[in-house]
Design an enzyme around this catalytic site. Sequence first.
Site, PDB file in Angstrom:
ATOM      1  N   THR A  12       0.826  -1.219   0.000  1.00 46.15           N
ATOM      2  CA  THR A  12       0.000   0.000   0.000  1.00 46.15           C
ATOM      3  C   THR A  12       0.854   1.260   0.000  1.00 46.15           C
ATOM      4  O   THR A  12       2.023   1.220   0.414  1.00 46.15           O
ATOM      5  CB  THR A  12      -0.898   0.012   1.266  1.00 46.15           C
ATOM      6  OG1 THR A  12      -1.864   1.053   1.156  1.00 46.15           O
ATOM      7  CG2 THR A  12      -0.107   0.233   2.537  1.00 46.15           C
TER       8      THR A  12
ATOM      9  N   ARG B  97       3.982   8.595   9.061  1.00 50.43           N
ATOM     10  CA  ARG B  97       2.904   7.703   9.525  1.00 50.43           C
ATOM     11  C   ARG B  97       3.023   6.339   8.844  1.00 50.43           C
ATOM     12  O   ARG B  97       3.269   6.222   7.649  1.00 50.43           O
ATOM     13  CB  ARG B  97       1.553   8.322   9.184  1.00 50.43           C
ATOM     14  CG  ARG B  97       0.337   7.489   9.594  1.00 50.43           C
ATOM     15  CD  ARG B  97      -0.183   6.615   8.466  1.00 50.43           C
ATOM     16  NE  ARG B  97      -1.467   5.993   8.799  1.00 50.43           N
ATOM     17  CZ  ARG B  97      -2.042   5.064   8.052  1.00 50.43           C
ATOM     18  NH1 ARG B  97      -1.471   4.627   6.947  1.00 50.43           N
ATOM     19  NH2 ARG B  97      -3.200   4.550   8.403  1.00 50.43           N
TER      20      ARG B  97
HETATM   21  N1  ASP Z   1      -4.854   0.075   5.704  1.00 45.24           N
HETATM   22  C1  ASP Z   1      -4.116   1.068   4.947  1.00 45.24           C
HETATM   23  C2  ASP Z   1      -3.466   2.031   5.889  1.00 45.24           C
HETATM   24  O1  ASP Z   1      -4.080   2.423   6.868  1.00 45.24           O
HETATM   25  C3  ASP Z   1      -4.922   1.854   3.995  1.00 45.24           C
HETATM   26  C4  ASP Z   1      -6.007   1.173   3.276  1.00 45.24           C
HETATM   27  O2  ASP Z   1      -6.170  -0.031   3.290  1.00 45.24           O
HETATM   28  O3  ASP Z   1      -6.728   1.921   2.646  1.00 45.24           O
HETATM   29  O4  ASP Z   1      -2.357   2.430   5.607  1.00 45.24           O
END
Ligand code: ASP
Length: 337
Positions: free
Chosen positions: A210, A220
């Site tokens: 991601t 972050r």
């Molecule tokens: N779970 C991912 C994150 O918080 C983002 C997502 O799945 O949209 O970085």
Amino acid sequence: MSGRRGFIKKAAIGTFGVSTVFSCINSSEKDTKKANGETIPQNKPLIISTWNHGLAANEETWRQLQTGVNPLDAIVAGVGIPEADPKVRSVGYGGLPDREGKVTLDACIMDSNSDCGSVSFLQGIKHPIAVAKKVLDNTPHVMMVGEGAKQFALSEGFKEENLLTDESEKAWKNWLEKSKYQPVINIENHDTISMLVIDAEGNLTGGCTTSGAAWKMHGRVGDSPIIGAGLFLDNDVGAAAATGLGEAVIRTAGSAMVVELMRQGKSPTEACKEIVERIYKKHSNHKDLTYLQVGFIAINKQGEYGGYSLRPGFNYAVCDEINGNRMEKSAFKMKNK
Ligand code: ASP
């Protein structure tokens, strides 16, 4: 697998408008008995991936598995498709940047021996999942972050690239005008890709990659590179992976808990549902819950799979020999988006 192939069918691959050859097995051959009497259900191998971009990823992983590539490398190749696709704005190249305009990437991978590799806050490297695999293969560590992860990637032969596309830069500049941090979730084709694989022998493997939440604070890190949060598996039980607001998934050790509930006898969907409801409950004292969306996918040792999300809109791509590669809608808790 090839010995059981009865005939070939073309499976439509929905939104991507392409087709792939899948082999089918006759219904009389559905379940096979091993010498020890154990029944192997029909639906193995099976791949399940989050969101619409899971279709193209599944297709590639399936292709690799059929040519004998091991599941870990097949996952790296499969999720590498959305990582390299600039139209996918939540993964790899073209991913939306943080509030300082930097694309920072997170990924992890885990195999049936519980060996795992993870990278987070990685910049300038298009395929974090492949770097996570190198962490697993070539280091005594599980997790590498930031500049150290990048130096490691470069030493492994990865090349540094600018991952901020013109489109993503434009979107960031638009956001800067108001600079309001609001997680953007649940938009089809715009989210983390998590992939779970059960191979023909029933062994489990998973991966997750991601660019994280758009406009996040610089530095972050979400749930996706964290083993136990964004991804977890126990080869004796099952595998699970998450998408949605990473902070909520980390707080509850989401994917690990889904696996533990399957260990206690819950089906994959029931296990995902219980954790989504737990997350909702744990956040019920928050003033504004409109920002909260989480979704899980899971698969158990028998090859049964499922998913569940807090709000509508979550879907996942499933690929197996019988039904081909298709999108399925997740069950969900709340009626409103
Ligand atoms: N779970 C991912 C994150 O918080 C983002 C997502 O799945 O949209 O970085």
